[in-house]
Design an enzyme around this catalytic site. Structure first.
Site, PDB file in Angstrom:
ATOM      1  N   ASN A   8       2.562  -1.066  -3.314  1.00 47.32           N
ATOM      2  CA  ASN A   8       3.028  -2.092  -2.377  1.00 47.32           C
ATOM      3  C   ASN A   8       2.784  -1.542  -0.974  1.00 47.32           C
ATOM      4  O   ASN A   8       3.555  -0.726  -0.478  1.00 47.32           O
ATOM      5  CB  ASN A   8       4.506  -2.399  -2.599  1.00 47.32           C
ATOM      6  CG  ASN A   8       5.018  -3.531  -1.728  1.00 47.32           C
ATOM      7  OD1 ASN A   8       4.307  -4.017  -0.852  1.00 47.32           O
ATOM      8  ND2 ASN A   8       6.250  -3.937  -1.937  1.00 47.32           N
ATOM      9  N   ARG A  92       0.984  -5.573  -5.234  1.00 47.40           N
ATOM     10  CA  ARG A  92       1.634  -6.755  -4.678  1.00 47.40           C
ATOM     11  C   ARG A  92       0.703  -7.332  -3.619  1.00 47.40           C
ATOM     12  O   ARG A  92       0.283  -6.629  -2.694  1.00 47.40           O
ATOM     13  CB  ARG A  92       2.967  -6.393  -4.036  1.00 47.40           C
ATOM     14  CG  ARG A  92       3.656  -7.596  -3.389  1.00 47.40           C
ATOM     15  CD  ARG A  92       4.759  -7.160  -2.450  1.00 47.40           C
ATOM     16  NE  ARG A  92       5.410  -8.306  -1.816  1.00 47.40           N
ATOM     17  CZ  ARG A  92       6.063  -8.244  -0.669  1.00 47.40           C
ATOM     18  NH1 ARG A  92       6.149  -7.087  -0.014  1.00 47.40           N
ATOM     19  NH2 ARG A  92       6.635  -9.308  -0.149  1.00 47.40           N
ATOM     20  N   HIS A 180       8.098 -14.402  -1.930  1.00 44.47           N
ATOM     21  CA  HIS A 180       9.056 -13.583  -2.682  1.00 44.47           C
ATOM     22  C   HIS A 180       9.065 -13.957  -4.166  1.00 44.47           C
ATOM     23  O   HIS A 180      10.046 -13.754  -4.869  1.00 44.47           O
ATOM     24  CB  HIS A 180      10.481 -13.694  -2.102  1.00 44.47           C
ATOM     25  CG  HIS A 180      10.614 -13.152  -0.725  1.00 44.47           C
ATOM     26  ND1 HIS A 180      11.241 -13.837   0.301  1.00 44.47           N
ATOM     27  CD2 HIS A 180      10.178 -11.987  -0.179  1.00 44.47           C
ATOM     28  CE1 HIS A 180      11.204 -13.126   1.409  1.00 44.47           C
ATOM     29  NE2 HIS A 180      10.555 -11.997   1.151  1.00 44.47           N
ATOM     30  N   ARG A 240      11.394 -12.582  12.209  1.00 49.10           N
ATOM     31  CA  ARG A 240      10.772 -13.904  12.110  1.00 49.10           C
ATOM     32  C   ARG A 240      11.838 -14.988  12.270  1.00 49.10           C
ATOM     33  O   ARG A 240      12.966 -14.818  11.801  1.00 49.10           O
ATOM     34  CB  ARG A 240      10.059 -14.046  10.760  1.00 49.10           C
ATOM     35  CG  ARG A 240       8.767 -13.266  10.670  1.00 49.10           C
ATOM     36  CD  ARG A 240       8.245 -13.213   9.242  1.00 49.10           C
ATOM     37  NE  ARG A 240       8.780 -12.086   8.504  1.00 49.10           N
ATOM     38  CZ  ARG A 240       8.636 -11.899   7.188  1.00 49.10           C
ATOM     39  NH1 ARG A 240       7.982 -12.793   6.464  1.00 49.10           N
ATOM     40  NH2 ARG A 240       9.139 -10.836   6.609  1.00 49.10           N
ATOM     41  N   GLU A 378      10.706  -5.849  -8.059  1.00 51.48           N
ATOM     42  CA  GLU A 378       9.358  -6.410  -7.967  1.00 51.48           C
ATOM     43  C   GLU A 378       8.318  -5.473  -8.573  1.00 51.48           C
ATOM     44  O   GLU A 378       7.336  -5.927  -9.182  1.00 51.48           O
ATOM     45  CB  GLU A 378       9.020  -6.711  -6.509  1.00 51.48           C
ATOM     46  CG  GLU A 378       9.873  -7.813  -5.900  1.00 51.48           C
ATOM     47  CD  GLU A 378       9.962  -7.736  -4.377  1.00 51.48           C
ATOM     48  OE1 GLU A 378       9.589  -8.722  -3.724  1.00 51.48           O
ATOM     49  OE2 GLU A 378      10.389  -6.692  -3.857  1.00 51.48           O
TER      50      GLU A 378
END
Length: 404
Positions: A8, A92, A180, A240, A378
Site C-alpha cells: 500500500n 491497493r 474505501h 479534504r 484492508e
C-alpha cells in the site's frame, strides 16, 4: 513456505505486509512493515506476528529518494535477510474507474489504463502505480494483482451511479464511484461472522480516518456511498473538504485567480479538519486542543456524519445496524459517543462503559439499532483477493477485467 506480499504505497511511505499461505488457502500474517519519510528522513520499520520488532533502520535521504527506491529497499530486506520470495504481490489501487469491478492480474496494458485515473485520485493513484511499475521492471514474471477501492461500490443502481449531467459524460466515466471499498468489503464479510443475523440486513459503516466516508450496505453489497467521482466528496476529512458547492470552486477560480492546479492542491491538502481548525488535520490533536476553531472542526465532523447517516438510511429504506471502523472510528471513544448521541433519534443508545473500553458492541440492549466497532483489515482483503485470483486463473495469461 509460500507467501504473498501486500503493498500500500503513498506519497511518502510504502506500507507492506507478508502473509504465509497455509492449508486450504488460509492466510496468516507474518510481517507488517513500512518505509516512511521517503525523500526526507527515510526509515524502515517492521514487526512480526506478535508485534515483536524485526527492523528499525534509518537511511540517508539520497538512499530512498522516491517510492520505487523504498520498494527496492523493502524488497531487498525481505529477500536477502529473511529469505522471503513471495509468489505474488497484491496492491491497493484507489481508483479502478469504469473498467474494473473486481481485482485483476496486472500487465502493462492494465497499468496504462489505470494511469488515466491519476487526475481523479492525485494523492493516491500515482503512488499506488509506482511500485507496480518497479516490480514489472525488475521481476516481470512475478504475478501482481491490483485490488481497487472503487470495486465494491460497482453494485450501485444506475440511479445512484449517475450525476444529473449529459449522459455522454457518464458514458465517458464521469460518475459516482465511491471509495474505501476494500475496507467496506472486509467489514461486510466480518459482520457475517460476528453478527450473522445482520449479514443480509441494512447496515451503515462509517470509515472514519484521515480519509473518511460512509457506506450503505444491504445483503452484503454496497447500495450507496458518501464519496463520488473522486475521494473529495462526502464527509470532511483530514485535509479534504467533503461535500462542497461547485460554485465555491468557480468563485475561487474566477474571483481569487486560482488555477486548476491551485484548486487541486487546495482541495486535497488545505481543507477539511486542517483548514477549518487552522490547528491540525489529526483528530487526536484537535481533541486535545483548547482552540475554539478546533472544537468547531470536531463539531462539523460529527454534524456531517449525522446528516449523511440520514441520507444513507433513506437509501436503505431503514437501518438495522451501524458500524464504526478505521483510525478515528476504532480509537476515538469521544467521537463515537458524540455520533451516537446525535443519532439517538434513530434508536441508538450508547453503553458508556463498553464504548470506553473499545468493545465490539458499544450500544445498550434497550436501543433498537446495535452499534459496533469493527477494526478494518484492508491488507488481509488484498491478500485474499490475490490468492483467490492466483488459484482460479485459467492460464498463465493475465485475466482481463470485465468492462461495465
Amino acid at each position: 513456505m509460500d507467501t504473498i506480499l501486500v503493498v500500500n504505497a503513498g506519497s511518502s511511505s510504502v506500507k507492506f505486509q507478508v502473509f504465509s499461505i497455509e492449508g486450504e488457502g488460509r492466510l496468516r500474517r507474518q510481517i507488517k512493515g513500512q518505509v516512511d519519510g521517503i525523500g526526507s528522513r527515510p526509515r524502515l520499520r517492521a514487526s512480526g506476528t506478535s508485534g515483536d520488532p524485526m527492523a528499525d533502520r534509518a537511511y540517508p535521504i539520497e538512499a530512498v529518494a522516491d517510492v520505487p527506491a523504498a520498494m527496492g529497499l523493502a524488497g531487498n530486506w525481505l529477500r536477502e535477510e529473511l529469505r522471503i520470495h513471495p509468489i505474488a504481490v497484491g496492491h491497493r489501487v484507489v481508483h479502478g474507474g469504469p473498467d474494473y469491478e473486481r481485482p485483476v492480474l496486472i500487465d502493462h496494458g492494465v497499468v496504462a489504463r489505470l494511469e488515466r485515473f491519476i487526475s481523479l485520485a492525485p494523492l493516491h493513484q500515482p503512488h499506488n502505480l509506482a511500485p507496480i511499475r518497479s516490480v514489472l521492471a525488475n521481476f516481470p514474471s512475478l504475478p501482481q494483482v491490483a485490488c481497487f477501492d472503487t470495486a465494491f461500490h460497482r453494485t450501485h443502481a444506475a440511479v445512484a451511479d449517475h450525476y444529473a449531467i449529459p449522459h455522454q459524460l457518464h458514458a465517458e466515466g464521469v460518475r459516482r464511484y465511491g471509495f474505501h471499498g476494500l475496507s467496506y468489503e472486509y467489514i461486510a464479510k466480518t459482520l457475517s461472522q460476528i453478527a450473522p443475523d445482520l449479514a443480509k440486513q441494512r447496515v451503515i459503516v462509517a470509515h472514519l480516518g484521515s480519509g473518511a466516508s460512509m457506506c450503505a450496505i444491504k445483503n452484503g453489497r454496497s447500495v450507496e456511498s458518501t464519496m463520488g467521482f473522486t475521494a473529495l466528496d462526502g464527509l470532511p476529512m483530514g485535509t479534504r473538504p467533503g461535500q462542497i458547492d461547485p460554485g465555491v470552486v468557480l468563485y475561487l477560480m474566477t474571483e481569487k485567480g486560482m488555477s486548476a492546479s491551485d484548486m487541486q492542491n487546495f482541495l486535497y491538502r488545505d481543507c477539511g479538519l486542517k483548514g477549518l481548525s487552522g490547528v491540525s488535520n489529526d483528530m487526536r490533536e484537535l481533541e486535545a486542543s483548547k482552540d475554539p476553531k478546533a472544537k468547531l472542526a470536531i463539531d462539523h465532523f460529527v454534524y456531517r456524519i449525522g446528516l449523511n447517516t440520514g441520507m444513507l438510511a433513506a437509501a436503505l429504506q431503514g437501518l438495522d445496524a451501524f458500524v464504526f471502523t478505521a483510525g478515528i472510528g476504532e480509537n476515538s471513544a469521544t467521537i463515537r459517543a458524540r455520533v451516537v448521541a446525535q443519532l439517538g433519534w434513530l434508536g441508538m443508545t450508547l453503553d458508556q462503559t463498553e464504548n470506553a473500553r473499545h468493545a465490539r458492541l458499544i450500544s445498550r440492549s434497550d436501543g433498537s439499532i446495535p452499534v459496533y466497532v469493527v477494526p478494518t483489515d484492508e491488507e488481509l482483503m488484498i491478500a485474499q483477493h490475490t490468492l483467490s485470483l492466483l488459484m482460479n486463473r485459467p492460464s498463465s495469461h493475465p485475466q482481463q477485467a470485465r468492462a461495465s
